[in-house]
Design an enzyme around this catalytic site. Structure first.
Site, mmCIF file in Angstrom:
data_model
loop_
_atom_site.group_PDB
_atom_site.id
_atom_site.type_symbol
_atom_site.label_atom_id
_atom_site.label_comp_id
_atom_site.label_asym_id
_atom_site.label_seq_id
_atom_site.Cartn_x
_atom_site.Cartn_y
_atom_site.Cartn_z
ATOM 1 N N ASP A 2 0.853 -1.176 0.000
ATOM 2 C CA ASP A 2 0.000 0.000 0.000
ATOM 3 C C ASP A 2 0.902 1.243 0.000
ATOM 4 O O ASP A 2 2.081 1.159 0.364
ATOM 5 C CB ASP A 2 -0.884 -0.046 1.257
ATOM 6 C CG ASP A 2 -1.692 1.207 1.454
ATOM 7 O OD1 ASP A 2 -2.355 1.652 0.497
ATOM 8 O OD2 ASP A 2 -1.670 1.756 2.579
ATOM 9 N N ASP A 18 -0.329 5.107 0.818
ATOM 10 C CA ASP A 18 -0.621 6.144 1.809
ATOM 11 C C ASP A 18 -0.544 5.605 3.229
ATOM 12 O O ASP A 18 -1.149 4.564 3.555
ATOM 13 C CB ASP A 18 -2.015 6.716 1.559
ATOM 14 C CG ASP A 18 -2.109 7.422 0.219
ATOM 15 O OD1 ASP A 18 -1.699 8.588 0.147
ATOM 16 O OD2 ASP A 18 -2.577 6.795 -0.752
ATOM 17 N N ASP A 63 -2.133 -0.581 5.823
ATOM 18 C CA ASP A 63 -2.592 -0.073 7.119
ATOM 19 C C ASP A 63 -4.096 0.083 7.230
ATOM 20 O O ASP A 63 -4.615 0.277 8.322
ATOM 21 C CB ASP A 63 -1.939 1.284 7.405
ATOM 22 C CG ASP A 63 -2.574 2.396 6.571
ATOM 23 O OD1 ASP A 63 -3.075 3.373 7.146
ATOM 24 O OD2 ASP A 63 -2.572 2.279 5.326
#
Length: 299
Positions: A90, A92, A246
Site C-alpha cells: 500500500d 498512503d 494499514d
C-alpha cells in the site's frame, strides 16, 4: 508426537529503542518459549527465535500478550520460504507518511472534513468506494500544478527504500498497489524503486480535477486481485508473497499473501491481520524475512 513444522518468531525493537536481551528473555518466558535461544540479526535491534508448535494462532496470541506495553514487535511465521519473491505494498500511510487525498483537500480548503472521512474509511467504518467518490467530488477544481506541489513535500516512511532495494537485490518483484491515485503512485513508485504501480486515476480536464474518479475504482477487492494476478504472472506460490498495508481496504490483500503485515495500522486492521508491526520501521519486514543488518541495502 510432532509439534508441527518449524516456525520462527522475529523480534524487532521499536524506533528509537533497543532490544535488550533480558527483556527478550522475559517475553520468551511469558510466551512459553523460555528455553529458546535467540539468534541476533542485528545487535540490540532484531533477533530470531525458532520453535515448533501445533497451535500457531495460540502462540501468536501468547506472544502478543507477552509484548503488551513494550515497544517491541514480533512476526511469527513458518520458517520455510520466509524470504519473499513478491512485495505488494500500500502507499498512503504505509510507504509514505501522508494520505494524498487529505493533501489535495488542503487546496480545496476542506482538509479537516476530508481527513475525518479518510480516517473512518481506513478504519473500515465506511464503504471504501462510496467514500472515495464522495471525497473526490469535493475536490473539483483543484489544479494539476497543485498536485505537483504536493509531490514535492511527500515524505517516505523510514525504511521504505531499504525494504524495496534489499528485496530487489535478492531477486524479488516489487509493486505499489494503492486505492489512491496514479498522479501520486507513479511518482512514489519511481522514487522508492518499485517495478510497477497500480492505482485509481483522477479525471482531469483543462488542467483541473473534475471531481470524478475514472472507472473502475480500485478498492479492497482490486488490491487482492492485483496480488493474485502478479503472483500468477510471476509463477510464484502463495507462500512467496509479502503484502503490507494499514487500512481496511488492505485486509483482503493481506489475507491472500503468504505473509500479510498490518503496518502501523488502524486497530481493527491490526487485530484482523495475522502479522503486525506497530513500533518498528519498514526494515522490520526485512528482519522478518531473515535478512541480517549487513545484508540490508540502504536504497
Amino acid at each position: 508426537m510432532s509439534k508441527g513444522l518449524p516456525r520462527v518468531a522475529t523480534f524487532v525493537a521499536g524506533r528509537g529503542t533497543a532490544l535488550a536481551e533480558p527483556a527478550l528473555r522475559a517475553v520468551l518466558r511469558d510466551a512459553g518459549l523460555g528455553a529458546s535461544q535467540p539468534e541476533w540479526l542485528a545487535a540490540d535491534h532484531a533477533a530470531d527465535v525458532v520453535f515448533e508448535t501445533d497451535d500457531p494462532a495460540g502462540m501468536r496470541a501468547r506472544l502478543a500478550s507477552a509484548l503488551a506495553g513494550q515497544a517491541m514487535d514480533v512476526v511469527a511465521q513458518p520458517l520455510a520460504e520466509r524470504r519473499k519473491r513478491l512485495l505488494v505494498a500500500d502507499m498512503d500511510s504505509t510507504m509514505i507518511e501522508q494520505e494524498c487525498i487529505d493533501e489535495l483537500a488542503e487546496f480545496a480548503g476542506i482538509r479537516a472534513e476530508i481527513s475525518a472521512v479518510t480516517a473512518r474509511a481506513m478504519a473500515g467504518e465506511l464503504d471504501f468506494e462510496a467514500a472515495l467518490k464522495a471525497r473526490v467530488a469535493r475536490l473539483a477544481g483543484v489544479r494539476v500544478d497543485q498536485i505537483r506541489a504536493i509531490l514535492d513535500r511527500l515524505t517516505l516512511t523510514p525504511g521504505a527504500r531499504a525494504l524495496v532495494a534489499t528485496m530487489r537485490a535478492h531477486g524479488a518483484h516489487a509493486a505499489l498497489v494503492s486505492g489512491g491515485f496514479t498522479q501520486f503512485t507513479e511518482h512514489v513508485a519511481e522514487r522508492i524503486g518499485f517495478h510497477e504501480s497500480f492505482a485509481n486515476q483522477l479525471e482531469i480536464v483543462d488542467g483541473a480535477l473534475t471531481g470524478r474518479v475514472v472507472e473502475p475504482v480500485q478498492g479492497r477487492a482490486a488490491k487482492r486481485a492485483t496480488l493474485e494476478s502478479l503472483r500468477a504472472r510471476l509463477g510464484l506460490p502463495g507462500a512467496a508473497t509479502l503484502a503490507i498495508g494499514d487500512g481496511a481496504n488492505d485486509l483482503d490483500m493481506l489475507d491472500a499473501a503468504g505473509l500479510g503485515v498490518a503496518f502501523h495500522a488502524k486497530p481493527k486492521v491490526a487485530a484482523a491481520a495475522r502479522a503486525r508491526v506497530d513500533h518498528a520501521d519498514l526494515t522490520a519486514l526485512l528482519y522478518a524475512q531473515g535478512y541480517r543488518r549487513d545484508e540490508i541495502v540502504a536504497g
